[in-house]
Design a protein around this motif. Structure first.
Motif, PDB file in Angstrom:
ATOM      1  N   ALA A 103       0.811  -1.160   0.039  1.00  0.00           N
ATOM      2  CA  ALA A 103       0.257   0.259   0.087  1.00  0.00           C
ATOM      3  C   ALA A 103       0.995   1.469  -0.093  1.00  0.00           C
ATOM      4  N   GLY A 104       2.309   1.382  -0.051  1.00  0.00           N
ATOM      5  CA  GLY A 104       2.780   2.452   0.020  1.00  0.00           C
ATOM      6  C   GLY A 104       3.164   3.407   1.380  1.00  0.00           C
ATOM      7  N   LEU A 105       3.001   2.375   2.507  1.00  0.00           N
ATOM      8  CA  LEU A 105       2.982   3.133   3.659  1.00  0.00           C
ATOM      9  C   LEU A 105       3.610   2.327   4.296  1.00  0.00           C
ATOM     10  N   ASP A 106       4.329   3.397   5.657  1.00  0.00           N
ATOM     11  CA  ASP A 106       5.455   3.085   6.924  1.00  0.00           C
ATOM     12  C   ASP A 106       4.839   1.980   7.591  1.00  0.00           C
ATOM     13  N   THR A 107       5.459   0.934   7.363  1.00  0.00           N
ATOM     14  CA  THR A 107       5.248  -0.342   7.923  1.00  0.00           C
ATOM     15  C   THR A 107       5.622  -0.298  10.061  1.00  0.00           C
ATOM     16  N   GLN A 108       6.359   0.847  10.169  1.00  0.00           N
ATOM     17  CA  GLN A 108       6.442   0.600  12.000  1.00  0.00           C
ATOM     18  C   GLN A 108       5.678   2.099  11.565  1.00  0.00           C
ATOM     19  N   MET A 109       5.375   2.565  11.488  1.00  0.00           N
ATOM     20  CA  MET A 109       3.832   3.568  11.599  1.00  0.00           C
ATOM     21  C   MET A 109       2.457   3.091  11.572  1.00  0.00           C
ATOM     22  N   VAL A 110       2.379   1.560  11.033  1.00  0.00           N
ATOM     23  CA  VAL A 110       1.451   0.979  10.767  1.00  0.00           C
ATOM     24  C   VAL A 110       0.903   0.377  11.936  1.00  0.00           C
ATOM     25  N   LEU A 111       2.409  -0.307  12.311  1.00  0.00           N
ATOM     26  CA  LEU A 111       2.852  -1.288  13.668  1.00  0.00           C
ATOM     27  C   LEU A 111       2.080  -0.663  15.127  1.00  0.00           C
ATOM     28  N   GLY A 112       2.545   0.303  14.944  1.00  0.00           N
ATOM     29  CA  GLY A 112       2.192   2.193  16.422  1.00  0.00           C
ATOM     30  C   GLY A 112       0.068   2.203  15.687  1.00  0.00           C
ATOM     31  N   LEU A 113      -0.443   1.950  14.842  1.00  0.00           N
ATOM     32  CA  LEU A 113      -1.152   2.506  14.486  1.00  0.00           C
ATOM     33  C   LEU A 113      -2.382   0.927  15.340  1.00  0.00           C
ATOM     34  N   ILE A 114      -1.976   0.329  14.665  1.00  0.00           N
ATOM     35  CA  ILE A 114      -2.499  -1.261  15.358  1.00  0.00           C
ATOM     36  C   ILE A 114      -2.406  -1.292  17.100  1.00  0.00           C
ATOM     37  N   GLU A 115      -1.521  -0.714  17.108  1.00  0.00           N
ATOM     38  CA  GLU A 115      -1.447  -0.987  19.101  1.00  0.00           C
ATOM     39  C   GLU A 115      -2.068   0.160  19.796  1.00  0.00           C
ATOM     40  N   VAL A 116      -2.111   0.682  19.216  1.00  0.00           N
ATOM     41  CA  VAL A 116      -3.381   2.471  19.205  1.00  0.00           C
ATOM     42  C   VAL A 116      -4.676   1.685  19.086  1.00  0.00           C
ATOM     43  N   GLU A 117      -5.144   1.231  17.884  1.00  0.00           N
ATOM     44  CA  GLU A 117      -6.432   1.020  17.461  1.00  0.00           C
ATOM     45  C   GLU A 117      -7.170  -0.409  18.414  1.00  0.00           C
ATOM     46  N   SER A 118      -5.860  -1.541  18.303  1.00  0.00           N
ATOM     47  CA  SER A 118      -6.591  -3.324  19.099  1.00  0.00           C
ATOM     48  C   SER A 118      -5.809  -3.446  19.809  1.00  0.00           C
ATOM     49  N   ALA A 119      -5.422  -3.113  19.734  1.00  0.00           N
ATOM     50  CA  ALA A 119      -3.531  -3.463  20.932  1.00  0.00           C
ATOM     51  C   ALA A 119      -3.538  -5.125  20.190  1.00  0.00           C
ATOM     52  N   PHE A 120      -2.964  -5.390  18.921  1.00  0.00           N
ATOM     53  CA  PHE A 120      -3.367  -6.499  18.098  1.00  0.00           C
ATOM     54  C   PHE A 120      -3.983  -7.518  18.224  1.00  0.00           C
ATOM     55  N   ARG A 121      -5.225  -7.090  18.683  1.00  0.00           N
ATOM     56  CA  ARG A 121      -6.220  -8.528  18.807  1.00  0.00           C
ATOM     57  C   ARG A 121      -6.997  -8.340  17.484  1.00  0.00           C
ATOM     58  N   GLN A 122      -7.041  -9.464  17.169  1.00  0.00           N
ATOM     59  CA  GLN A 122      -7.725 -10.294  15.699  1.00  0.00           C
ATOM     60  C   GLN A 122      -8.779  -9.647  16.441  1.00  0.00           C
ATOM     61  N   TYR A 123     -10.056 -10.573  17.311  1.00  0.00           N
ATOM     62  CA  TYR A 123     -11.052  -9.862  17.238  1.00  0.00           C
ATOM     63  C   TYR A 123     -11.579  -9.434  18.259  1.00  0.00           C
ATOM     64  N   ALA A 124     -10.640  -7.999  17.758  1.00  0.00           N
ATOM     65  CA  ALA A 124     -11.502  -6.541  18.750  1.00  0.00           C
ATOM     66  C   ALA A 124     -12.280  -5.560  18.015  1.00  0.00           C
ATOM     67  N   ILE A 125     -13.199  -5.577  19.236  1.00  0.00           N
ATOM     68  CA  ILE A 125     -14.836  -5.225  18.482  1.00  0.00           C
ATOM     69  C   ILE A 125     -15.062  -3.455  19.116  1.00  0.00           C
ATOM     70  N   SER A 126     -15.034  -2.848  18.522  1.00  0.00           N
ATOM     71  CA  SER A 126     -15.015  -1.205  19.025  1.00  0.00           C
ATOM     72  C   SER A 126     -16.891  -1.375  19.563  1.00  0.00           C
ATOM     73  N   GLY A 127     -16.975   0.251  20.276  1.00  0.00           N
ATOM     74  CA  GLY A 127     -18.029   0.828  20.873  1.00  0.00           C
ATOM     75  C   GLY A 127     -19.498   0.148  19.657  1.00  0.00           C
ATOM     76  N   VAL A 128     -18.734   1.003  18.405  1.00  0.00           N
ATOM     77  CA  VAL A 128     -19.719   1.311  17.135  1.00  0.00           C
ATOM     78  C   VAL A 128     -19.127   0.425  16.112  1.00  0.00           C
ATOM     79  N   GLY A 129     -18.950  -0.245  16.162  1.00  0.00           N
ATOM     80  CA  GLY A 129     -18.621  -1.667  15.565  1.00  0.00           C
ATOM     81  C   GLY A 129     -17.685  -2.186  14.339  1.00  0.00           C
ATOM     82  N   ALA A 130     -16.587  -1.226  14.589  1.00  0.00           N
ATOM     83  CA  ALA A 130     -15.270  -0.673  14.547  1.00  0.00           C
ATOM     84  C   ALA A 130     -14.508  -2.470  14.632  1.00  0.00           C
ATOM     85  N   ARG A 131     -13.734  -3.476  13.439  1.00  0.00           N
ATOM     86  CA  ARG A 131     -13.347  -4.334  13.817  1.00  0.00           C
ATOM     87  C   ARG A 131     -12.255  -4.940  12.752  1.00  0.00           C
ATOM     88  N   GLY A 132     -11.674  -5.793  14.244  1.00  0.00           N
ATOM     89  CA  GLY A 132     -10.290  -6.586  14.490  1.00  0.00           C
ATOM     90  C   GLY A 132      -8.991  -5.447  14.028  1.00  0.00           C
TER      91      GLY A 132
END
Length: 207
Positions: A103-132
């Motif tokens: 996708a032409g993105l910085d891998t290390q930055m996206v690792l930071g994003l995933i940590e913030v978004e889901s703490a690397f939980r594959q089945y995480a679900i937010s209160g508004v329905g965002a997934r993964g």
């Protein structure tokens, strides 16, 4: 023009079981924002749909196999706080590195994003329905994917998330702070981008 959607798909017990088995009987809930539903031009939607549909075997993309293995070993050690199993860590990291490079993105930055978004939980679900892992909102399936796509699947979630983030970055003319805020549904505020940058700098910098 953006429009905030007030209707989100509910997640049933049956759907969770289909997505990941009995371990999902008590799903872990993510605390994150959500992309805002908006109208895409046909051309943009077509490009994004092609990206989501383009599935190739994941592999590390580095100048040499040695460099790839060095990166994988280092990132696996850092990821161990979130994913205990080494084999699963290496598989996950390979998927992340491949999809971000594609996708032409910085891998290390996206690792930071995933940590913030889901703490690397594959089945995480937010209160508004965002997934993964990358907390993808289900409405994206209508615009750039298919209803049959499983947003809890690692490869599928990463392809969606990276495609969406790339779209936001292009829309913001390369301004990643604004792109991250759009990804979180908080354009005009820097709290979320700063959290991603903080995770990136504190735990995921490389080279």
């Amino acid at each position: 023009m953006e429009k905030t959607t007030h209707h989100f798909h509910s997640v049933s017990r049956r759907e969770l079981l289909l997505a990941g088995g009995a371990a999902l009987l008590l799903p872990q809930w993510a605390v994150a924002g959500a992309q805002r539903e908006e109208t895409l031009s046909d051309d943009v939607a077509s490009v994004m749909r092609s990206s989501v549909d383009n599935v190739n075997p994941a592999r590390l993309v580095f100048s040499s196999a040695h460099e790839g293995e060095r990166w994988l070993a280092a990132m696996s050690a850092r990821l161990s706080r979130y994913v205990p199993d080494e084999r699963e860590r290496r598989r996950l990291l390979t998927h992340i590195q491949y999809e971000t490079v594609r996708a032409g993105l910085d891998t290390q930055m996206v690792l930071g994003l995933i940590e913030v978004e889901s703490a690397f939980r594959q089945y995480a679900i937010s209160g508004v329905g965002a997934r993964g892992l990358m907390q993808v909102m289900p409405f994206w399936q209508r615009y750039i994917g298919r209803s049959s796509h499983n947003l809890f699947d690692i490869r599928t979630n990463l392809r969606y998330g990276c495609t969406i983030l790339r779209y936001y970055r292009d829309r913001e003319n390369g301004n990643m702070t604004r792109a991250l805020a759009r990804y979180n549904g908080s354009l005009g505020q820097n709290k979320y981008p700063n959290a991603v940058y903080g995770a990136w700098r504190n735990r995921w910098q490389w080279g």
